[in-house]
Each structure stands twice: as structure tokens, then as C-alpha cells.
Design an enzyme around this catalytic site. Structure first.
Site, short mmCIF file in Angstrom:
data_model
loop_
_atom_site.label_atom_id
_atom_site.label_comp_id
_atom_site.label_asym_id
_atom_site.label_seq_id
_atom_site.Cartn_x
_atom_site.Cartn_y
_atom_site.Cartn_z
N CYS A 1 23.52 -9.24 -46.13
CA CYS A 1 24.18 -7.97 -45.82
C CYS A 1 24.55 -7.28 -47.14
O CYS A 1 25.04 -7.93 -48.06
CB CYS A 1 25.43 -8.23 -44.99
N HIS B 1 21.89 -6.77 -36.01
CA HIS B 1 22.77 -6.91 -37.19
C HIS B 1 23.53 -5.60 -37.44
O HIS B 1 24.75 -5.61 -37.64
CB HIS B 1 21.91 -7.28 -38.41
N GLU B 2 22.81 -4.47 -37.41
CA GLU B 2 23.47 -3.18 -37.65
C GLU B 2 24.40 -2.79 -36.51
O GLU B 2 25.47 -2.22 -36.73
CB GLU B 2 22.43 -2.08 -37.91
N HIS C 1 27.77 -4.17 -36.86
CA HIS C 1 28.62 -3.43 -37.79
C HIS C 1 29.44 -2.35 -37.09
O HIS C 1 30.62 -2.16 -37.40
CB HIS C 1 27.78 -2.76 -38.89
#
Length: 197
Positions: free
Chosen positions: A106, A148-149, A152
Site C-alpha cells: 500500500c 483493496h481500494e 480504503h
């Protein structure tokens, strides 16, 4: 404009992002700045919280995975990634299938890479940069990068998926990142860095 990427330990990375409207002020410039920032740091994805904005927006360019697959053995998980460049606004995601492990990193947590288990397939609804609505299904690396994004914008970091033992082993490294004691070659903002007088 290249923006500083927010480092591990900043509260903005743990906040759930807010949905935005089509008339969000400076949206086009923000997206342009995010692309520039991501490419400068050699990333494949960047979420708005990583540049200090707690909104539900992230960008992805998975073509480096396609390039890697083209250079080596063909990788079925990298299929369809050539030119895979997208903006996701106000996305909603559904995950399904078996979980598989992949070593993730990341831009907000430089120098740390660990195996993370995620579901193999996703269906995502979202708006693009022109606020056109889409519903799409992905698997392989595309699904992985999007998950993954997406984490966030929900205030989740990939380290949150690790075991308690693994987190304990990484604790010193993560603390050093928050203090700015890390060797990187892109702009960052460190929450616990002591200011020089």
C-alpha cells in the site's frame, strides 16, 4: 499536481468516506491530481482518503499486472488488464467465491508487504468520472485491486486483515512509518513526524 500521500497512523485512513454528488467542487481536478500522484508513486490504485479526503472515490490502473504477465508466464488472474484504467465513485461491492492469498502492499504503508486473503470474484456498482452508472463483475487481480481500494473508502487498511500475531510483529515498522522513519521516493504526509523548529 502531485499530492502527498497520507501515511499509516493518520485518522483519515480509518474513517468511512462520504458519498459525493456530481457537482462536487473541483472533482475533475482532484481526479487528475490523483492519477498524477499515483503514477508518481508507481501505484496501481489510489483512494481519496490516501490524499486526505474522506470521500467515496478511488482510481485504478491495473495495466502493470498485464505488463508483468506479458513478460513472464501467462497468468490467468491477469487476463483483461491491458488498459484497465477506471475511476470509481460511490461504489457498492459484493464479494463471492473462494478466498485466495496474494501479497499486497500500500502506498500509505510503504515497505510493508503481506499475504491477504480475499474472495475471488466481485460485482461492483459505481459512477465513473462523468457520473455514468455501471455494474460490472471482476475476478483475479482486477477484483483484488478493487477490493483493496474499496477497503480504503470504508476506513480499512490491508494490515487490518492480518492476524494479531502478524500485526504485533509489524508494530515497530508501522510506528516508524507513522513517524516518517521510512525510505521512500514519493511525497508523503506523516501523522507523527516531529516538526523541525
Amino acid at each position: 499536481m502531485i499530492l502527498p500521500i497520507v501515511a499509516y497512523g493518520d485518522p483519515v485512513l480509518k474513517q468511512e468516506g462520504e458519498e459525493i454528488e456530481k457537482d462536487y467542487e473541483g472533482l475533475e481536478q482532484l481526479i487528475e491530481n490523483m492519477w498524477e500522484t499515483m503514477y508518481n508513486a508507481r501505484g496501481v490504485g489510489l483512494a481519496a482518503p490516501q490524499i486526505g479526503k474522506s470521500i467515496r472515490l478511488f482510481i485504478v490502473d491495473a495495466s502493470p499486472f498485464a505488463d508483468d504477465a506479458a513478460e513472464g508466464e501467462p497468468d490467468p488472474k491477469a487476463e483483461g488488464l491491458e488498459g484497465f484504467k477506471k475511476v470509481f465513485i460511490n461504489p457498492i461491492i459484493e464479494e463471492e467465491g473462494e478466498e485466495w492469498a496474494f501479497e499486497e502492499g500500500c502506498l500509505s504503508i510503504p515497505t510493508v508487504r503481506e499475504d491477504v486473503y480475499r474472495k475471488e470474484k466481485i460485482t461492483i456498482t459505481y459512477f465513473d468520472e462523468d457520473f455514468n452508472f455501471h455494474e460490472e463483475t471482476y475476478d483475479g487481480y482486477a477484483a483484488r485491486i478493487i477490493q483493496h481500494e474499496y477497503d480504503h473508502i470504508d476506513g480499512i487498511l490491508f494490515t487490518d486483515h492480518l492476524s494479531i500475531l502478524k500485526k504485533r510483529l509489524l508494530n515497530k515498522k508501522l510506528t516508524n512509518i507513522a513517524k516518517g522513519q521510512v525510505n521512500i521516493d514519493y511525497r508523503m504526509r506523516f501523522p507523527k513526524q516531529k516538526r523541525r523548529k
